[in-house]
Scaffold this motif. Sequence first.
Motif, PDB file in Angstrom:
ATOM      1  N   ARG A   1       0.820  -1.212   0.000  1.00  0.00           N
ATOM      2  CA  ARG A   1       0.000   0.000   0.000  1.00  0.00           C
ATOM      3  C   ARG A   1       0.855   1.264   0.000  1.00  0.00           C
ATOM      4  NH1 ARG A   1      -5.334  -1.009  -1.381  1.00  0.00           N
ATOM      5  NH2 ARG A   1      -5.872  -3.082  -0.592  1.00  0.00           N
ATOM      6  N   GLU A   2       2.081   1.182   0.495  1.00  0.00           N
ATOM      7  CA  GLU A   2       2.950   2.366   0.545  1.00  0.00           C
ATOM      8  C   GLU A   2       3.561   2.669  -0.812  1.00  0.00           C
ATOM      9  OE1 GLU A   2       5.812   1.889   3.633  1.00  0.00           O
ATOM     10  OE2 GLU A   2       4.307   1.837   5.243  1.00  0.00           O
ATOM     11  N   THR A   3       4.002   1.622  -1.513  1.00  0.00           N
ATOM     12  CA  THR A   3       4.663   1.849  -2.802  1.00  0.00           C
ATOM     13  C   THR A   3       3.719   1.693  -3.984  1.00  0.00           C
ATOM     14  OG1 THR A   3       5.304  -0.481  -3.065  1.00  0.00           O
ATOM     15  CG2 THR A   3       6.798   0.938  -1.810  1.00  0.00           C
ATOM     16  N   GLY A   4       2.581   0.981  -3.755  1.00  0.00           N
ATOM     17  CA  GLY A   4       1.654   0.723  -4.853  1.00  0.00           C
ATOM     18  C   GLY A   4       2.099  -0.393  -5.769  1.00  0.00           C
ATOM     19  N   LYS A   5       3.202  -1.076  -5.424  1.00  0.00           N
ATOM     20  CA  LYS A   5       3.715  -2.165  -6.260  1.00  0.00           C
ATOM     21  C   LYS A   5       3.122  -3.498  -5.798  1.00  0.00           C
ATOM     22  CE  LYS A   5       8.075   0.036  -7.535  1.00  0.00           C
ATOM     23  NZ  LYS A   5       9.557  -0.095  -7.570  1.00  0.00           N
ATOM     24  N   PHE A   6       2.855  -4.372  -6.774  1.00  0.00           N
ATOM     25  CA  PHE A   6       2.283  -5.675  -6.469  1.00  0.00           C
ATOM     26  C   PHE A   6       3.369  -6.655  -6.037  1.00  0.00           C
ATOM     27  CE2 PHE A   6      -0.999  -3.854  -9.212  1.00  0.00           C
ATOM     28  CZ  PHE A   6      -2.128  -4.119  -8.452  1.00  0.00           C
ATOM     29  N   ASN A   7       3.006  -7.501  -5.055  1.00  0.00           N
ATOM     30  CA  ASN A   7       3.921  -8.515  -4.533  1.00  0.00           C
ATOM     31  C   ASN A   7       3.727  -9.870  -5.201  1.00  0.00           C
ATOM     32  OD1 ASN A   7       4.846  -6.620  -2.544  1.00  0.00           O
ATOM     33  ND2 ASN A   7       2.995  -7.051  -1.365  1.00  0.00           N
ATOM     34  N   SER A   8       2.627 -10.018  -5.943  1.00  0.00           N
ATOM     35  CA  SER A   8       2.350 -11.249  -6.675  1.00  0.00           C
ATOM     36  C   SER A   8       1.431 -10.904  -7.837  1.00  0.00           C
ATOM     37  CB  SER A   8       1.714 -12.306  -5.762  1.00  0.00           C
ATOM     38  OG  SER A   8       0.530 -11.807  -5.164  1.00  0.00           O
ATOM     39  N   SER A   9       1.186 -11.860  -8.703  1.00  0.00           N
ATOM     40  CA  SER A   9       0.443 -11.600  -9.938  1.00  0.00           C
ATOM     41  C   SER A   9      -0.955 -11.061  -9.633  1.00  0.00           C
ATOM     42  CB  SER A   9       0.339 -12.887 -10.752  1.00  0.00           C
ATOM     43  OG  SER A   9       1.627 -13.415 -10.995  1.00  0.00           O
ATOM     44  N   PRO A  10      -1.297  -9.853 -10.090  1.00  0.00           N
ATOM     45  CA  PRO A  10      -2.572  -9.227  -9.727  1.00  0.00           C
ATOM     46  C   PRO A  10      -3.692  -9.533 -10.706  1.00  0.00           C
ATOM     47  CG  PRO A  10      -1.207  -7.641 -10.876  1.00  0.00           C
ATOM     48  CD  PRO A  10      -0.406  -8.917 -10.826  1.00  0.00           C
ATOM     49  N   SER A  11      -4.909  -9.441 -10.200  1.00  0.00           N
ATOM     50  CA  SER A  11      -6.101  -9.630 -11.040  1.00  0.00           C
ATOM     51  C   SER A  11      -6.491  -8.298 -11.682  1.00  0.00           C
ATOM     52  CB  SER A  11      -7.269 -10.161 -10.200  1.00  0.00           C
ATOM     53  OG  SER A  11      -6.979 -11.435  -9.696  1.00  0.00           O
ATOM     54  N   LEU A  12      -5.703  -7.857 -12.615  1.00  0.00           N
ATOM     55  CA  LEU A  12      -6.016  -6.627 -13.350  1.00  0.00           C
ATOM     56  C   LEU A  12      -6.866  -7.027 -14.552  1.00  0.00           C
ATOM     57  CD1 LEU A  12      -2.550  -4.876 -13.113  1.00  0.00           C
ATOM     58  CD2 LEU A  12      -4.584  -4.482 -11.713  1.00  0.00           C
ATOM     59  N   VAL A  13      -8.156  -7.263 -14.285  1.00  0.00           N
ATOM     60  CA  VAL A  13      -9.036  -7.881 -15.281  1.00  0.00           C
ATOM     61  C   VAL A  13     -10.358  -7.129 -15.419  1.00  0.00           C
ATOM     62  CG1 VAL A  13      -8.117 -10.223 -15.078  1.00  0.00           C
ATOM     63  CG2 VAL A  13      -9.900  -9.454 -13.500  1.00  0.00           C
ATOM     64  N   GLN A  14     -11.029  -7.413 -16.526  1.00  0.00           N
ATOM     65  CA  GLN A  14     -12.388  -6.948 -16.761  1.00  0.00           C
ATOM     66  C   GLN A  14     -13.221  -8.117 -17.283  1.00  0.00           C
ATOM     67  OE1 GLN A  14     -11.854  -3.592 -19.473  1.00  0.00           O
ATOM     68  NE2 GLN A  14     -11.930  -2.156 -17.756  1.00  0.00           N
ATOM     69  N   PHE A  15     -14.530  -8.068 -16.999  1.00  0.00           N
ATOM     70  CA  PHE A  15     -15.462  -9.108 -17.436  1.00  0.00           C
ATOM     71  C   PHE A  15     -16.692  -8.451 -18.055  1.00  0.00           C
ATOM     72  CE2 PHE A  15     -13.103 -10.825 -13.832  1.00  0.00           C
ATOM     73  CZ  PHE A  15     -12.739 -12.097 -14.261  1.00  0.00           C
ATOM     74  N   ARG A  16     -17.288  -9.134 -19.026  1.00  0.00           N
ATOM     75  CA  ARG A  16     -18.533  -8.650 -19.632  1.00  0.00           C
ATOM     76  C   ARG A  16     -19.297  -9.830 -20.230  1.00  0.00           C
ATOM     77  NH1 ARG A  16     -16.170  -5.548 -25.102  1.00  0.00           N
ATOM     78  NH2 ARG A  16     -15.749  -7.473 -26.294  1.00  0.00           N
ATOM     79  N   ASN A  17     -20.555  -9.562 -20.618  1.00  0.00           N
ATOM     80  CA  ASN A  17     -21.393 -10.565 -21.298  1.00  0.00           C
ATOM     81  C   ASN A  17     -21.414 -11.900 -20.548  1.00  0.00           C
ATOM     82  OD1 ASN A  17     -21.968  -8.717 -23.327  1.00  0.00           O
ATOM     83  ND2 ASN A  17     -20.320  -9.434 -24.656  1.00  0.00           N
ATOM     84  N   ILE A  18     -21.677 -11.848 -19.252  1.00  0.00           N
ATOM     85  CA  ILE A  18     -21.714 -13.060 -18.429  1.00  0.00           C
ATOM     86  C   ILE A  18     -23.129 -13.638 -18.471  1.00  0.00           C
ATOM     87  CG2 ILE A  18     -21.225 -14.058 -16.178  1.00  0.00           C
ATOM     88  CD1 ILE A  18     -19.553 -11.578 -15.554  1.00  0.00           C
ATOM     89  N   ARG A  19     -23.271 -14.838 -18.985  1.00  0.00           N
ATOM     90  CA  ARG A  19     -24.588 -15.467 -19.059  1.00  0.00           C
ATOM     91  C   ARG A  19     -24.432 -16.967 -18.812  1.00  0.00           C
ATOM     92  NH1 ARG A  19     -21.195 -14.254 -23.448  1.00  0.00           N
ATOM     93  NH2 ARG A  19     -21.939 -15.090 -25.433  1.00  0.00           N
TER      94      ARG A  19
END
Length: 249
Positions: free
Chosen positions: A226-244
């Motif tokens: 939270r201080e540096t804003g850097k991720f410590n492991s692979s992040p879920s930088l994702v988007q989703f749409r059209n979920i049915r």
Amino acid sequence: MPATASALLTAALLVAPPTLASTNEEGFLTLFNGSNLDEWIIPEGDNGHWKIVDGVIDYDAMSEAKGEKHLFSRREFGDFTLKLEWRIKDTPYINPNVAYVLPDGTHARGIDGKPLKLALPDSDSGVYLRDRKGKSQVNIWCWPIGSGEVYGYRMDASLPPEVRAGVTPKHQADRPVGEWNEFEITLVGDRLTVILNGVTVIEHAQLPGIPRRGPIALQHHGSVNRETGKFNSSPSLVQFRNIRIKPLD
């Protein structure tokens, strides 16, 4: 009806989500309408990190929830075909432990006998199937093996080799980071088929012990300083749409 029973019924009606809306596809019902998250349980204390941006579900991997950070469906399902589109927005984290996965689901080893490790840009999410703990997660990530694998089963050394091989993708069908991909996931009993961008990557794989019914979830992954804003492991930088979803039972 006694007053207490009436009050309970009224409360249940207020809490229960409305009937799922039909889509233009025969038998499919919408789990995301592009305007709200009524069909999903936002983690308590999330503080706005699971949100809607331009009609899609957007996540920045920084949920402030103290417990589970995944986005779970309000409803539970048995047998179904689930269709959804997803894309990885960015890959700021270099994962130093990406495995070289062989077709049988095991990891390739170097001449020293140790598993090979690759350092690659990586973001990581997935779709939980009837499962709150994530073992039956269909992966979304940047590994060379491709998205669609079921990591929790592939890595379970107690399972028969044919089960671990079955949940290992037969093709790498991901589009480049930033582009939209489509999953078609069919789960009948404990048998799973995953089609990614029109390519069958998992076919009739067995998931021993998977719950008979349960929710769908969109996975949180990754921790951040939270201080540096850097991720410590692979992040879920994702988007989703059209979920049915099309219930089959």
